[in-house]
Design a protein around this motif. Structure first.
Motif, mmCIF file in Angstrom:
data_model
loop_
_atom_site.group_PDB
_atom_site.id
_atom_site.type_symbol
_atom_site.label_atom_id
_atom_site.label_comp_id
_atom_site.label_asym_id
_atom_site.label_seq_id
_atom_site.Cartn_x
_atom_site.Cartn_y
_atom_site.Cartn_z
ATOM 1 N N VAL A 71 32.526 -34.108 21.788
ATOM 2 C CA VAL A 71 32.170 -32.930 20.998
ATOM 3 C C VAL A 71 32.031 -31.734 21.930
ATOM 4 O O VAL A 71 32.016 -31.870 23.150
ATOM 5 N N GLY A 72 31.925 -30.572 21.336
ATOM 6 C CA GLY A 72 31.748 -29.361 22.116
ATOM 7 C C GLY A 72 30.332 -29.247 22.658
ATOM 8 O O GLY A 72 29.435 -30.012 22.294
ATOM 9 N N SER A 73 30.147 -28.254 23.515
ATOM 10 C CA SER A 73 28.805 -28.027 24.054
ATOM 11 C C SER A 73 27.868 -27.725 22.898
ATOM 12 O O SER A 73 28.252 -27.149 21.897
ATOM 13 N N GLY A 74 26.669 -28.159 23.013
ATOM 14 C CA GLY A 74 25.715 -28.000 21.927
ATOM 15 C C GLY A 74 25.883 -29.031 20.829
ATOM 16 O O GLY A 74 25.230 -28.945 19.799
ATOM 17 N N GLY A 75 26.791 -29.997 21.029
ATOM 18 C CA GLY A 75 26.973 -31.061 20.060
ATOM 19 C C GLY A 75 27.831 -30.701 18.868
ATOM 20 O O GLY A 75 27.857 -31.413 17.872
ATOM 21 N N ARG A 76 28.565 -29.602 18.962
ATOM 22 C CA ARG A 76 29.378 -29.147 17.835
ATOM 23 C C ARG A 76 30.729 -29.849 17.770
ATOM 24 O O ARG A 76 31.378 -30.065 18.787
ATOM 25 N N ILE A 77 31.164 -30.150 16.557
ATOM 26 C CA ILE A 77 32.515 -30.654 16.320
ATOM 27 C C ILE A 77 33.442 -29.450 16.333
ATOM 28 O O ILE A 77 33.141 -28.413 15.722
ATOM 29 N N ALA A 78 34.573 -29.576 17.023
ATOM 30 C CA ALA A 78 35.522 -28.475 17.110
ATOM 31 C C ALA A 78 36.165 -28.195 15.751
ATOM 32 O O ALA A 78 36.358 -29.105 14.952
ATOM 33 N N ARG A 79 36.458 -26.969 15.490
ATOM 34 C CA ARG A 79 37.133 -26.497 14.272
ATOM 35 C C ARG A 79 36.467 -26.978 12.989
ATOM 36 O O ARG A 79 37.088 -27.677 12.180
ATOM 37 N N PRO A 80 35.184 -26.646 12.807
ATOM 38 C CA PRO A 80 34.482 -27.092 11.599
ATOM 39 C C PRO A 80 35.211 -26.655 10.327
ATOM 40 O O PRO A 80 35.798 -25.585 10.284
ATOM 41 N N GLY A 81 35.191 -27.531 9.343
ATOM 42 C CA GLY A 81 35.839 -27.243 8.072
ATOM 43 C C GLY A 81 37.298 -27.671 8.012
ATOM 44 O O GLY A 81 37.887 -27.702 6.937
ATOM 45 N N SER A 82 37.859 -28.028 9.160
ATOM 46 C CA SER A 82 39.250 -28.478 9.159
ATOM 47 C C SER A 82 39.309 -29.957 8.794
ATOM 48 O O SER A 82 38.309 -30.676 8.852
ATOM 49 N N GLU A 133 24.246 -39.660 13.985
ATOM 50 C CA GLU A 133 23.805 -38.741 12.936
ATOM 51 C C GLU A 133 24.110 -37.307 13.348
ATOM 52 O O GLU A 133 24.076 -36.971 14.530
ATOM 53 N N LEU A 134 24.393 -36.480 12.351
ATOM 54 C CA LEU A 134 24.603 -35.052 12.574
ATOM 55 C C LEU A 134 23.518 -34.294 11.827
ATOM 56 O O LEU A 134 23.061 -34.737 10.770
ATOM 57 N N ASP A 135 23.123 -33.151 12.368
ATOM 58 C CA ASP A 135 22.089 -32.371 11.691
ATOM 59 C C ASP A 135 22.712 -31.559 10.555
ATOM 60 O O ASP A 135 23.910 -31.652 10.285
ATOM 61 N N GLY A 136 21.902 -30.760 9.888
ATOM 62 C CA GLY A 136 22.361 -29.977 8.744
ATOM 63 C C GLY A 136 23.444 -28.969 9.082
ATOM 64 O O GLY A 136 24.169 -28.514 8.200
ATOM 65 N N LYS A 137 23.563 -28.621 10.349
ATOM 66 C CA LYS A 137 24.609 -27.681 10.785
ATOM 67 C C LYS A 137 25.818 -28.411 11.359
ATOM 68 O O LYS A 137 26.702 -27.791 11.932
ATOM 69 N N GLY A 138 25.833 -29.746 11.221
ATOM 70 C CA GLY A 138 26.980 -30.525 11.682
ATOM 71 C C GLY A 138 27.014 -30.778 13.174
ATOM 72 O O GLY A 138 28.071 -31.042 13.734
ATOM 73 N N ARG A 139 25.847 -30.711 13.826
ATOM 74 C CA ARG A 139 25.787 -30.936 15.272
ATOM 75 C C ARG A 139 25.177 -32.298 15.588
ATOM 76 O O ARG A 139 24.336 -32.800 14.861
#
Length: 107
Positions: free
Chosen positions: A59-70, A86-92
Motif C-alpha cells: 500500500v501507499g505511505s499512510g496505509g492508503r490503497i493506490a487509485r481509490p475508487g478504481s 482491516e481498513l478504516d473508514g477512509k480506506g486506510r
C-alpha cells in the motif's frame, strides 16, 4: 529498471506474510533500493497475473490503497479483507498494526 532490481523487489514481496502489508517505499528499501518507491509501484502494476504474487499486500505511505475508487483499488481492498486486514473508514490500513516488517512501523 534492471533485472537485479526486479528480482530483489519480488523476493521482498514474497516475504510479506499473510495478514500483513508493506509500503512501496519500505519494499524498495528492503530490496536495497531506498527512494525507489515509484519504481516498485510501476513494477507491481505490470506483474503478470500468472506469477500469483501478493501484490495486494503493498500500500501507499499512510496505509492508503493506490487509485481509490478504481476497479483495481476495489479488488485490492477485497483481497486485503480476505487476508484478514482491516481498513478504516477512509480506506486506510493501520500500519502500526499490520505493517511489515514491524520495525519499520514502530510508533
Amino acid at each position: 529498471m534492471a533485472p537485479e532490481f526486479e528480482h530483489a523487489v519480488l523476493r521482498a514481496l514474497r516475504d510479506i506474510p499473510p495478514g500483513m502489508v508493506s509500503t512501496y517505499g519500505t519494499l524498495a528499501a528492503l530490496a536495497g533500493y531506498p527512494r525507489h518507491a515509484r519504481h516498485v509501484g510501476a513494477l507491481l502494476g505490470r506483474l503478470p497475473a500468472e506469477l500469483a504474487l501478493p501484490w495486494f499486500r503493498v500500500v501507499g505511505s499512510g496505509g492508503r490503497i493506490a487509485r481509490p475508487g478504481s476497479e483495481g483499488a476495489d479488488y485490492q481492498r477485497l483481497l486485503l479483507l480476505q487476508d484478514g486486514i482491516e481498513l478504516d473508514g477512509k480506506g486506510r490500513v493501520d500500519l502500526f498494526r499490520y505493517g511489515w516488517p514491524p520495525a519499520y512501523f514502530l510508533r
